[in-house]
Design a protein around this motif. Sequence first.
Motif, PDB file in Angstrom:
ATOM      1  N   LEU A 171       0.834  -1.195   0.000  1.00  0.00           N
ATOM      2  CA  LEU A 171       0.000   0.000   0.000  1.00  0.00           C
ATOM      3  C   LEU A 171       0.874   1.254   0.000  1.00  0.00           C
ATOM      4  CD1 LEU A 171      -2.717   1.472   0.255  1.00  0.00           C
ATOM      5  CD2 LEU A 171      -2.539   1.171   2.746  1.00  0.00           C
ATOM      6  N   ILE A 172       0.670   2.089  -1.010  1.00  0.00           N
ATOM      7  CA  ILE A 172       1.376   3.362  -1.098  1.00  0.00           C
ATOM      8  C   ILE A 172       0.357   4.474  -0.897  1.00  0.00           C
ATOM      9  CG2 ILE A 172       2.764   4.884  -2.566  1.00  0.00           C
ATOM     10  CD1 ILE A 172       3.777   2.425  -4.024  1.00  0.00           C
ATOM     11  N   ARG A 173       0.552   5.269   0.129  1.00  0.00           N
ATOM     12  CA  ARG A 173      -0.400   6.316   0.456  1.00  0.00           C
ATOM     13  C   ARG A 173      -0.392   7.419  -0.608  1.00  0.00           C
ATOM     14  NH1 ARG A 173      -2.345   6.077   5.594  1.00  0.00           N
ATOM     15  NH2 ARG A 173      -2.912   8.275   5.459  1.00  0.00           N
ATOM     16  N   ARG A 174      -1.553   8.011  -0.812  1.00  0.00           N
ATOM     17  CA  ARG A 174      -1.681   9.073  -1.812  1.00  0.00           C
ATOM     18  C   ARG A 174      -0.720  10.223  -1.531  1.00  0.00           C
ATOM     19  NH1 ARG A 174      -6.205   9.447  -5.026  1.00  0.00           N
ATOM     20  NH2 ARG A 174      -5.984  11.719  -5.029  1.00  0.00           N
ATOM     21  N   ASP A 175      -0.666  10.667  -0.268  1.00  0.00           N
ATOM     22  CA  ASP A 175       0.186  11.817   0.050  1.00  0.00           C
ATOM     23  C   ASP A 175       1.661  11.503  -0.172  1.00  0.00           C
ATOM     24  OD1 ASP A 175       0.301  10.048   2.156  1.00  0.00           O
ATOM     25  OD2 ASP A 175       0.113  11.553   3.736  1.00  0.00           O
ATOM     26  N   GLU A 176       2.057  10.256   0.093  1.00  0.00           N
ATOM     27  CA  GLU A 176       3.445   9.845  -0.140  1.00  0.00           C
ATOM     28  C   GLU A 176       3.788   9.892  -1.624  1.00  0.00           C
ATOM     29  OE1 GLU A 176       6.100   5.732  -0.042  1.00  0.00           O
ATOM     30  OE2 GLU A 176       4.234   5.844   1.110  1.00  0.00           O
ATOM     31  N   LEU A 177       2.897   9.357  -2.456  1.00  0.00           N
ATOM     32  CA  LEU A 177       3.122   9.330  -3.893  1.00  0.00           C
ATOM     33  C   LEU A 177       3.123  10.743  -4.473  1.00  0.00           C
ATOM     34  CD1 LEU A 177       3.517   7.690  -6.437  1.00  0.00           C
ATOM     35  CD2 LEU A 177       1.058   7.249  -6.502  1.00  0.00           C
ATOM     36  N   LEU A 178       2.225  11.580  -3.987  1.00  0.00           N
ATOM     37  CA  LEU A 178       2.164  12.967  -4.465  1.00  0.00           C
ATOM     38  C   LEU A 178       3.441  13.736  -4.126  1.00  0.00           C
ATOM     39  CD1 LEU A 178      -1.546  13.806  -3.615  1.00  0.00           C
ATOM     40  CD2 LEU A 178      -0.503  13.945  -5.884  1.00  0.00           C
ATOM     41  N   ARG A 179       3.924  13.577  -2.899  1.00  0.00           N
ATOM     42  CA  ARG A 179       5.152  14.287  -2.514  1.00  0.00           C
ATOM     43  C   ARG A 179       6.355  13.769  -3.280  1.00  0.00           C
ATOM     44  NH1 ARG A 179       2.780  14.098   2.746  1.00  0.00           N
ATOM     45  NH2 ARG A 179       3.959  12.189   3.224  1.00  0.00           N
ATOM     46  N   ALA A 180       6.371  12.457  -3.550  1.00  0.00           N
ATOM     47  CA  ALA A 180       7.511  11.865  -4.256  1.00  0.00           C
ATOM     48  C   ALA A 180       7.561  12.313  -5.709  1.00  0.00           C
ATOM     49  CB  ALA A 180       7.435  10.337  -4.184  1.00  0.00           C
ATOM     50  N   VAL A 181       6.402  12.450  -6.351  1.00  0.00           N
ATOM     51  CA  VAL A 181       6.368  12.754  -7.787  1.00  0.00           C
ATOM     52  C   VAL A 181       6.122  14.234  -8.068  1.00  0.00           C
ATOM     53  CG1 VAL A 181       5.179  12.264  -9.964  1.00  0.00           C
ATOM     54  CG2 VAL A 181       5.619  10.416  -8.336  1.00  0.00           C
ATOM     55  N   ILE A 212      -3.634  -2.095 -10.786  1.00  0.00           N
ATOM     56  CA  ILE A 212      -3.432  -1.035  -9.796  1.00  0.00           C
ATOM     57  C   ILE A 212      -4.736  -0.876  -9.029  1.00  0.00           C
ATOM     58  CG2 ILE A 212      -2.790   1.374  -9.395  1.00  0.00           C
ATOM     59  CD1 ILE A 212      -1.392   1.352 -12.125  1.00  0.00           C
ATOM     60  N   ASP A 213      -4.733  -1.312  -7.777  1.00  0.00           N
ATOM     61  CA  ASP A 213      -5.926  -1.247  -6.940  1.00  0.00           C
ATOM     62  C   ASP A 213      -5.980   0.072  -6.189  1.00  0.00           C
ATOM     63  OD1 ASP A 213      -6.693  -3.751  -7.742  1.00  0.00           O
ATOM     64  OD2 ASP A 213      -5.924  -4.776  -5.962  1.00  0.00           O
ATOM     65  N   ASN A 214      -7.175   0.596  -6.056  1.00  0.00           N
ATOM     66  CA  ASN A 214      -7.405   1.806  -5.281  1.00  0.00           C
ATOM     67  C   ASN A 214      -7.921   1.434  -3.899  1.00  0.00           C
ATOM     68  OD1 ASN A 214      -7.784   4.648  -4.778  1.00  0.00           O
ATOM     69  ND2 ASN A 214      -9.978   4.272  -5.022  1.00  0.00           N
ATOM     70  N   VAL A 215      -7.246   1.886  -2.855  1.00  0.00           N
ATOM     71  CA  VAL A 215      -7.724   1.719  -1.480  1.00  0.00           C
ATOM     72  C   VAL A 215      -8.375   3.042  -1.108  1.00  0.00           C
ATOM     73  CG1 VAL A 215      -7.111   1.209   0.907  1.00  0.00           C
ATOM     74  CG2 VAL A 215      -5.873   0.088  -0.970  1.00  0.00           C
ATOM     75  N   HIS A 216      -9.686   3.071  -1.087  1.00  0.00           N
ATOM     76  CA  HIS A 216     -10.450   4.317  -1.003  1.00  0.00           C
ATOM     77  C   HIS A 216      -9.993   5.205   0.159  1.00  0.00           C
ATOM     78  CE1 HIS A 216     -13.759   7.042  -1.686  1.00  0.00           C
ATOM     79  NE2 HIS A 216     -14.104   6.949  -0.404  1.00  0.00           N
ATOM     80  N   GLY A 217      -9.632   6.428  -0.206  1.00  0.00           N
ATOM     81  CA  GLY A 217      -9.247   7.408   0.794  1.00  0.00           C
ATOM     82  C   GLY A 217      -7.852   7.234   1.370  1.00  0.00           C
ATOM     83  N   VAL A 218      -7.152   6.216   0.926  1.00  0.00           N
ATOM     84  CA  VAL A 218      -5.825   5.942   1.489  1.00  0.00           C
ATOM     85  C   VAL A 218      -4.727   6.000   0.431  1.00  0.00           C
ATOM     86  CG1 VAL A 218      -4.395   4.339   2.814  1.00  0.00           C
ATOM     87  CG2 VAL A 218      -6.867   4.480   3.255  1.00  0.00           C
TER      88      VAL A 218
END
Length: 225
Positions: A171-181, A212-218
């Motif tokens: 699981l890769i959190r949205r905020d982590e991916l956004l900050r990384a990219v 690519i699975d979406n974990v809602h809100g995470v």
Amino acid sequence: MTPARILFVEDDVNLGFVVKDTLSMVPFAITHCTNGSDAWAAFQAGSFDLCLLDVMLPQSDGFTLARQIRALNTQIPILFLSALGDKDSRLEGLRLGADDYLTKPFSIEELILKIRVFLKRAATVPARPDSAPAFRFDRANLTLCVNGKEQSLTHREADVLTYLLIRPNTLIRRDELLRAVWGDDDYFMGRSLDVFISRLRKRLAEVPTIRIDNVHGVGFVFRQE
């Protein structure tokens, strides 16, 4: 016969010189890198038959490098050469998909024998059926080949896919991916991320072993069987 191509990653100058020089006389074609970042760039840009990785490396450690390599190539033999000989380190290396783990100091003769064994073993692995869709991602050239069809990616698509590939089935959190990219995680960038994830799903739709699975809100999980 063309010599086997080996990616050798070792930051110790003296040991690196000795091992590279000896393996070159076998002969093997050696690409020697002294840090994890350069090794990852070399792996993406080149074509190798086997990887020899130290664990304690500058910029990016050998475990991280092995994880990145395995995300792109599940077949290439990986051997760790490390001063970390404790049980936990050895198990971690093997869990990441390494084929063997040698502790320093090691016998160069044993290393050569192991390399030959794993190269021979890799050469006898049966090829996948032609009907089985496959994908190949070339980060350096921004291309994705799916089932023999090459697609051009944008820099942002390639950045997102690279980050997902590095950590498959996690699981890769949205905020982590956004900050990384993107370098930030505000609302509008989050909407852009959803667009790029949707594009990547469409590009990979013909590969049944990947989703690519979406974990809602995470966040997201890059599933790779």
